[in-house]
Scaffold this motif. Structure first.
Motif, PDB file in Angstrom:
ATOM      1  N   THR A  70       1.142  22.466 125.216  1.00 45.36           N
ATOM      2  CA  THR A  70       2.354  23.011 125.829  1.00 45.36           C
ATOM      3  C   THR A  70       2.607  24.428 125.346  1.00 45.36           C
ATOM      4  O   THR A  70       2.883  25.328 126.151  1.00 45.36           O
ATOM      5  CB  THR A  70       3.565  22.116 125.500  1.00 45.36           C
ATOM      6  N   GLY A  71       2.492  24.640 124.048  1.00 43.32           N
ATOM      7  CA  GLY A  71       2.705  25.978 123.501  1.00 43.32           C
ATOM      8  C   GLY A  71       1.684  26.982 123.982  1.00 43.32           C
ATOM      9  O   GLY A  71       2.018  28.124 124.327  1.00 43.32           O
ATOM     10  N   MET A  72       0.427  26.557 124.059  1.00 44.22           N
ATOM     11  CA  MET A  72      -0.618  27.479 124.478  1.00 44.22           C
ATOM     12  C   MET A  72      -0.521  27.809 125.968  1.00 44.22           C
ATOM     13  O   MET A  72      -0.689  28.962 126.364  1.00 44.22           O
ATOM     14  CB  MET A  72      -1.990  26.909 124.133  1.00 44.22           C
ATOM     15  N   PHE A  73      -0.247  26.825 126.806  1.00 43.77           N
ATOM     16  CA  PHE A  73      -0.119  27.108 128.235  1.00 43.77           C
ATOM     17  C   PHE A  73       1.118  27.956 128.514  1.00 43.77           C
ATOM     18  O   PHE A  73       1.103  28.818 129.380  1.00 43.77           O
ATOM     19  CB  PHE A  73      -0.115  25.827 129.059  1.00 43.77           C
ATOM     20  N   ALA A  74       2.177  27.713 127.779  1.00 44.82           N
ATOM     21  CA  ALA A  74       3.375  28.538 127.941  1.00 44.82           C
ATOM     22  C   ALA A  74       3.093  29.973 127.531  1.00 44.82           C
ATOM     23  O   ALA A  74       3.616  30.914 128.129  1.00 44.82           O
ATOM     24  CB  ALA A  74       4.524  27.966 127.113  1.00 44.82           C
ATOM     25  N   SER A  75       2.238  30.158 126.519  1.00 44.70           N
ATOM     26  CA  SER A  75       1.936  31.523 126.096  1.00 44.70           C
ATOM     27  C   SER A  75       1.129  32.278 127.156  1.00 44.70           C
ATOM     28  O   SER A  75       1.247  33.494 127.265  1.00 44.70           O
ATOM     29  CB  SER A  75       1.215  31.539 124.748  1.00 44.70           C
ATOM     30  N   PHE A  76       0.329  31.577 127.963  1.00 43.21           N
ATOM     31  CA  PHE A  76      -0.355  32.240 129.078  1.00 43.21           C
ATOM     32  C   PHE A  76       0.666  32.790 130.065  1.00 43.21           C
ATOM     33  O   PHE A  76       0.620  33.954 130.447  1.00 43.21           O
ATOM     34  CB  PHE A  76      -1.264  31.270 129.838  1.00 43.21           C
ATOM     35  N   PHE A  77       1.570  31.929 130.469  1.00 46.93           N
ATOM     36  CA  PHE A  77       2.569  32.323 131.458  1.00 46.93           C
ATOM     37  C   PHE A  77       3.471  33.424 130.916  1.00 46.93           C
ATOM     38  O   PHE A  77       3.654  34.467 131.547  1.00 46.93           O
ATOM     39  CB  PHE A  77       3.397  31.095 131.862  1.00 46.93           C
ATOM     40  N   LEU A  78       4.026  33.201 129.728  1.00 48.83           N
ATOM     41  CA  LEU A  78       4.930  34.193 129.160  1.00 48.83           C
ATOM     42  C   LEU A  78       4.193  35.465 128.762  1.00 48.83           C
ATOM     43  O   LEU A  78       4.751  36.567 128.856  1.00 48.83           O
ATOM     44  CB  LEU A  78       5.670  33.595 127.966  1.00 48.83           C
ATOM     45  N   GLY A  79       2.932  35.322 128.333  1.00 46.41           N
ATOM     46  CA  GLY A  79       2.139  36.502 127.992  1.00 46.41           C
ATOM     47  C   GLY A  79       1.893  37.381 129.204  1.00 46.41           C
ATOM     48  O   GLY A  79       2.001  38.612 129.134  1.00 46.41           O
ATOM     49  N   ALA A  80       1.578  36.770 130.329  1.00 43.01           N
ATOM     50  CA  ALA A  80       1.374  37.545 131.554  1.00 43.01           C
ATOM     51  C   ALA A  80       2.669  38.226 131.983  1.00 43.01           C
ATOM     52  O   ALA A  80       2.667  39.402 132.365  1.00 43.01           O
ATOM     53  CB  ALA A  80       0.852  36.639 132.663  1.00 43.01           C
ATOM     54  N   LEU A  81       3.784  37.515 131.900  1.00 42.80           N
ATOM     55  CA  LEU A  81       5.077  38.133 132.226  1.00 42.80           C
ATOM     56  C   LEU A  81       5.402  39.274 131.273  1.00 42.80           C
ATOM     57  O   LEU A  81       5.892  40.325 131.682  1.00 42.80           O
ATOM     58  CB  LEU A  81       6.196  37.088 132.173  1.00 42.80           C
ATOM     59  N   TYR A  82       5.142  39.070 129.979  1.00 42.97           N
ATOM     60  CA  TYR A  82       5.423  40.098 128.977  1.00 42.97           C
ATOM     61  C   TYR A  82       4.595  41.357 129.243  1.00 42.97           C
ATOM     62  O   TYR A  82       5.127  42.474 129.239  1.00 42.97           O
ATOM     63  CB  TYR A  82       5.131  39.545 127.576  1.00 42.97           C
ATOM     64  N   LEU A  83       3.310  41.169 129.483  1.00 40.39           N
ATOM     65  CA  LEU A  83       2.451  42.329 129.726  1.00 40.39           C
ATOM     66  C   LEU A  83       2.850  43.046 131.009  1.00 40.39           C
ATOM     67  O   LEU A  83       2.841  44.284 131.061  1.00 40.39           O
ATOM     68  CB  LEU A  83       0.984  41.897 129.798  1.00 40.39           C
ATOM     69  N   ASP A  84       3.222  42.297 132.028  1.00 40.47           N
ATOM     70  CA  ASP A  84       3.593  42.882 133.311  1.00 40.47           C
ATOM     71  C   ASP A  84       4.984  43.512 133.275  1.00 40.47           C
ATOM     72  O   ASP A  84       5.145  44.701 133.559  1.00 40.47           O
ATOM     73  CB  ASP A  84       3.519  41.802 134.387  1.00 40.47           C
ATOM     74  N   ARG A  85       5.970  42.737 132.909  1.00 41.05           N
ATOM     75  CA  ARG A  85       7.359  43.188 133.020  1.00 41.05           C
ATOM     76  C   ARG A  85       7.826  44.059 131.857  1.00 41.05           C
ATOM     77  O   ARG A  85       8.623  44.969 132.052  1.00 41.05           O
ATOM     78  CB  ARG A  85       8.290  41.983 133.134  1.00 41.05           C
ATOM     79  N   VAL A  86       7.379  43.763 130.641  1.00 40.16           N
ATOM     80  CA  VAL A  86       7.875  44.497 129.477  1.00 40.16           C
ATOM     81  C   VAL A  86       6.993  45.701 129.169  1.00 40.16           C
ATOM     82  O   VAL A  86       7.484  46.816 128.995  1.00 40.16           O
ATOM     83  CB  VAL A  86       7.994  43.571 128.237  1.00 40.16           C
ATOM     84  N   LEU A  87       5.679  45.478 129.107  1.00 41.43           N
ATOM     85  CA  LEU A  87       4.781  46.582 128.764  1.00 41.43           C
ATOM     86  C   LEU A  87       4.322  47.377 129.978  1.00 41.43           C
ATOM     87  O   LEU A  87       3.713  48.432 129.827  1.00 41.43           O
ATOM     88  CB  LEU A  87       3.570  46.059 127.981  1.00 41.43           C
ATOM     89  N   GLY A  88       4.605  46.874 131.180  1.00 42.69           N
ATOM     90  CA  GLY A  88       4.301  47.610 132.399  1.00 42.69           C
ATOM     91  C   GLY A  88       2.838  47.607 132.807  1.00 42.69           C
ATOM     92  O   GLY A  88       2.390  48.514 133.500  1.00 42.69           O
ATOM     93  N   PHE A  89       2.077  46.598 132.421  1.00 40.80           N
ATOM     94  CA  PHE A  89       0.670  46.508 132.804  1.00 40.80           C
ATOM     95  C   PHE A  89       0.562  46.185 134.294  1.00 40.80           C
ATOM     96  O   PHE A  89       1.394  45.471 134.852  1.00 40.80           O
ATOM     97  CB  PHE A  89      -0.041  45.405 132.017  1.00 40.80           C
ATOM     98  N   SER A  90      -0.481  46.691 134.928  1.00 37.72           N
ATOM     99  CA  SER A  90      -0.774  46.337 136.315  1.00 37.72           C
ATOM    100  C   SER A  90      -1.355  44.919 136.333  1.00 37.72           C
ATOM    101  O   SER A  90      -1.733  44.388 135.290  1.00 37.72           O
ATOM    102  CB  SER A  90      -1.790  47.322 136.897  1.00 37.72           C
TER     103      SER A  90
END
Length: 164
Positions: A70-90
């Motif tokens: 659960t923690g690892m799969f959540a980190s995929f989802f939240l990691g993608a959101l973090y990189l996209d929305r917070v750090l501005g990655f394409s």
């Protein structure tokens, strides 16, 4: 059952934990789980024999594995959101940012993990994997809008790769 549990859990944020919708969905999910347990206990050849729950090692290892997944799969989802929305990655940049984890998993699948398990045993290697999960999630939990990809996110992803 799992759909009701998911929708019920998600409705906590929009409807509130005490709303009729939330309580109703979660209650129906709990009732279905209880009905499944009763049915499994009565069948001659159940999907999951209830006596398996009496095995302490199996029950605890299953709970740990479930929480870890659960923690690892959540980190995929939240990691993608973090990189996209917070750090501005394409979208391409976000996908490439996960490359350290992919490369680590690929390198470990070449036989390193099998040799490690043979050398130190399954319990110790599992403990190392759980420590890698804890480190990965801890690194990710420390990321904020001031963090950069290097070293925080890349270290998180490398630790995630070690945990696989």
């Amino acid at each position: 059952m799992t759909r009701l549990l998911s929708v019920g859990s998600c409705s906590i944020s929009t409807q509130g934990p005490g709303s009729a919708q939330t309580l109703g969905l979660l209650s129906v999910a709990a009732a279905l789980l209880a009905a499944f347990g009763v049915l499994q206990a009565r069948l001659a050849n159940p999907i999951m024999p209830p006596r398996a729950l009496r095995l302490g090692g199996l029950t605890s290892s299953s709970a740990v594995r479930g929480l870890a997944a659960t923690g690892m799969f959540a980190s995929f989802f939240l990691g993608a959101l973090y990189l996209d929305r917070v750090l501005g990655f394409s979208p391409m940049g976000t996908g490439l940012a996960f490359l350290p984890m992919t490369l680590t998993v690929g390198a470990l699948s070449l036989g390193i993990t099998a040799r490690l398990v043979e050398r130190i045993g399954p319990k110790r290697s599992t403990s190392l994997g759980l420590l890698a999960i804890i480190a990965a999630l801890g690194l990710f939990a420390g990321a904020d809008e001031q963090s950069s990809y290097f070293p925080v996110c890349s270290a998180h992803l490398r630790c995630s790769g070690l945990a696989r």
